[in-house]
Design a protein around this motif. Structure first.
Motif, PDB file in Angstrom:
ATOM      1  N   GLU A 270       0.846  -1.316   0.009  1.00  0.00           N
ATOM      2  CA  GLU A 270       0.022   0.016   0.017  1.00  0.00           C
ATOM      3  C   GLU A 270       1.011   1.340  -0.042  1.00  0.00           C
ATOM      4  O   GLU A 270       0.516   2.392  -0.690  1.00  0.00           O
ATOM      5  CB  GLU A 270      -1.053   0.077   1.459  1.00  0.00           C
ATOM      6  N   GLU A 271       1.928   1.348   0.622  1.00  0.00           N
ATOM      7  CA  GLU A 271       2.700   2.396   0.775  1.00  0.00           C
ATOM      8  C   GLU A 271       3.488   2.750  -0.478  1.00  0.00           C
ATOM      9  O   GLU A 271       3.467   3.991  -1.044  1.00  0.00           O
ATOM     10  CB  GLU A 271       3.874   2.269   1.893  1.00  0.00           C
ATOM     11  N   ILE A 273       2.258   1.669  -3.557  1.00  0.00           N
ATOM     12  CA  ILE A 273       1.205   2.097  -4.631  1.00  0.00           C
ATOM     13  C   ILE A 273       0.725   3.664  -4.312  1.00  0.00           C
ATOM     14  O   ILE A 273       0.634   4.572  -5.335  1.00  0.00           O
ATOM     15  CB  ILE A 273      -0.003   1.128  -4.339  1.00  0.00           C
ATOM     16  N   ASN A 274       0.587   3.995  -2.918  1.00  0.00           N
ATOM     17  CA  ASN A 274       0.075   5.307  -2.765  1.00  0.00           C
ATOM     18  C   ASN A 274       1.236   6.560  -3.161  1.00  0.00           C
ATOM     19  O   ASN A 274       0.945   7.333  -3.793  1.00  0.00           O
ATOM     20  CB  ASN A 274      -0.153   5.382  -1.314  1.00  0.00           C
ATOM     21  N   SER A 275       2.388   5.992  -2.773  1.00  0.00           N
ATOM     22  CA  SER A 275       3.403   6.764  -3.159  1.00  0.00           C
ATOM     23  C   SER A 275       3.575   7.170  -4.667  1.00  0.00           C
ATOM     24  O   SER A 275       3.774   8.306  -5.238  1.00  0.00           O
ATOM     25  CB  SER A 275       4.853   6.196  -2.629  1.00  0.00           C
ATOM     26  N   ILE A 277       1.270   6.816  -6.780  1.00  0.00           N
ATOM     27  CA  ILE A 277      -0.197   7.606  -7.322  1.00  0.00           C
ATOM     28  C   ILE A 277       0.247   8.965  -6.971  1.00  0.00           C
ATOM     29  O   ILE A 277      -0.087  10.069  -7.824  1.00  0.00           O
ATOM     30  CB  ILE A 277      -1.114   6.995  -6.696  1.00  0.00           C
ATOM     31  N   GLU A 278       0.643   9.269  -5.813  1.00  0.00           N
ATOM     32  CA  GLU A 278       0.698  10.788  -5.558  1.00  0.00           C
ATOM     33  C   GLU A 278       1.690  11.504  -6.206  1.00  0.00           C
ATOM     34  O   GLU A 278       1.682  12.621  -6.837  1.00  0.00           O
ATOM     35  CB  GLU A 278       1.187  10.758  -3.967  1.00  0.00           C
TER      36      GLU A 278
END
Length: 314
Positions: A270-271, A273-275, A277-278
């Protein structure tokens, strides 16, 4: 199958790949039937044609003529009933695709060429529920299919050699570069290469070596530019100077395996993927999808035109 006659091509699915195929086939003067479960398919196709038409290959038909050769047939059996070529672009769901090809096999002409744009599945699996899947061939394009020439052609054990030949002939007739894989392999060839580069790209961004936007610059300003003109093996053959690949493998390439051991294996947690995307939204989020597509296709078609001109001069 004559390479120049007008054909009836049924395109199943109006997603990203299907839309590119629709534009390409209309640009080559074929009659195109769109089979889609989306109620808004006519609007989606119309918007895509407006976006894609400027980037079709030189000599393509006038976009003003497209509507005369385009129809929407939501009923699958009717859509394939007298088609010459059927191109399936459904989601990567084996059961869904098997059901589609089972129905297509019963309703389509026996001599129709059946192509699937799948990026992961083989023809034998796709046609497992068909009485006769000998006409089914994978024709996996590289996005966007109306611009990028490569199409990977994959046969199964039940695929007729004649169907493979017809697939190559048809794809060549619409300006694509078909490459027949010599043996089936998961994810085929181009996506495996892309996946290998993507894995290391994620690793470098995740480790903070470069940002996502900088990684894109690293690729486009180095290996991307190189690979637009020569493949990896020719690049390193030239890198060996007068001694070619033989010399390069004996000097600079002598420690390849040691270098491969250092490549990253980033977890897609999750970390991570979120990074990603951001960073993607920070780098590209202020521009619309349509704007980014136009810029991408403008640059890619410019490269293709230049390479074509160079080839003519040789």
């Amino acid at each position: 199958m004559s390479p120049h006659r007008q054909r009836t091509v049924t395109v199943i699915g109006a997603g990203t790949i299907g839309l590119g195929w629709i534009a390409l086939f209309l640009g080559h003067g074929h009659r195109v039937r769109v089979n889609s479960r989306r109620a808004q398919a006519p609007r989606i196709v119309d918007e895509a044609l407006e976006l894609f038409a400027p980037f079709l290959p030189p000599g393509s038909a006038d976009p003003a003529t497209f509507s005369a050769n385009l129809e929407f047939v939501p009923d699958l059996e009717k859509a394939v009933a007298d088609a010459d070529v059927i191109v399936e672009n459904a989601p990567e769901n084996l059961e869904l695709k098997q059901e589609l090809f089972e129905r297509i096999g019963k309703a389509a002409p026996k001599d129709a060429l059946l192509l699937s744009s799948t990026s992961t599945l083989g023809p034998d699996a796709l046609g497992a529920r068909m009485a006769d899947s000998s006409r089914l061939v994978v024709g996996h394009p590289f996005n966007p299919p109306h611009v990028v020439p490569l199409v990977e052609v994959v046969a199964g054990e039940r695929t007729s050699p004649a169907a493979v030949s017809e697939a190559v002939e048809f794809l060549t007739s619409v300006g694509r570069t078909p490459v027949v894989l010599r043996k089936p392999i998961l994810a085929f060839a181009a996506n495996r290469l892309q996946s290998a580069l993507l894995r290391e790209s994620v690793h470098l961004v995740r480790e903070g070596v470069v940002s996502l936007e900088e990684l894109d610059q690293v690729v486009t300003q180095s290996v991307g530019l190189r690979w637009a003109t020569v493949g990896p093996f020719l690049a390193f053959h030239l890198g060996g100077g007068q001694g070619g690949l033989r010399k390069w493998l004996g000097t600079l390439g002598a420690n390849l395996e040691r270098g491969w051991e250092e490549l990253g294996r980033p977890p897609m947690d999750e970390e991570t993927i979120n990074s990603l995307i951001e960073q993607a939204e920070a780098a590209y989020g202020d521009r619309s999808y349509e704007e980014l597509v136009r810029e991408r296709d403008t640059k890619q078609t410019a490269i293709l035109r230049t390479l074509a001109e160079v080839s003519r001069e040789e």
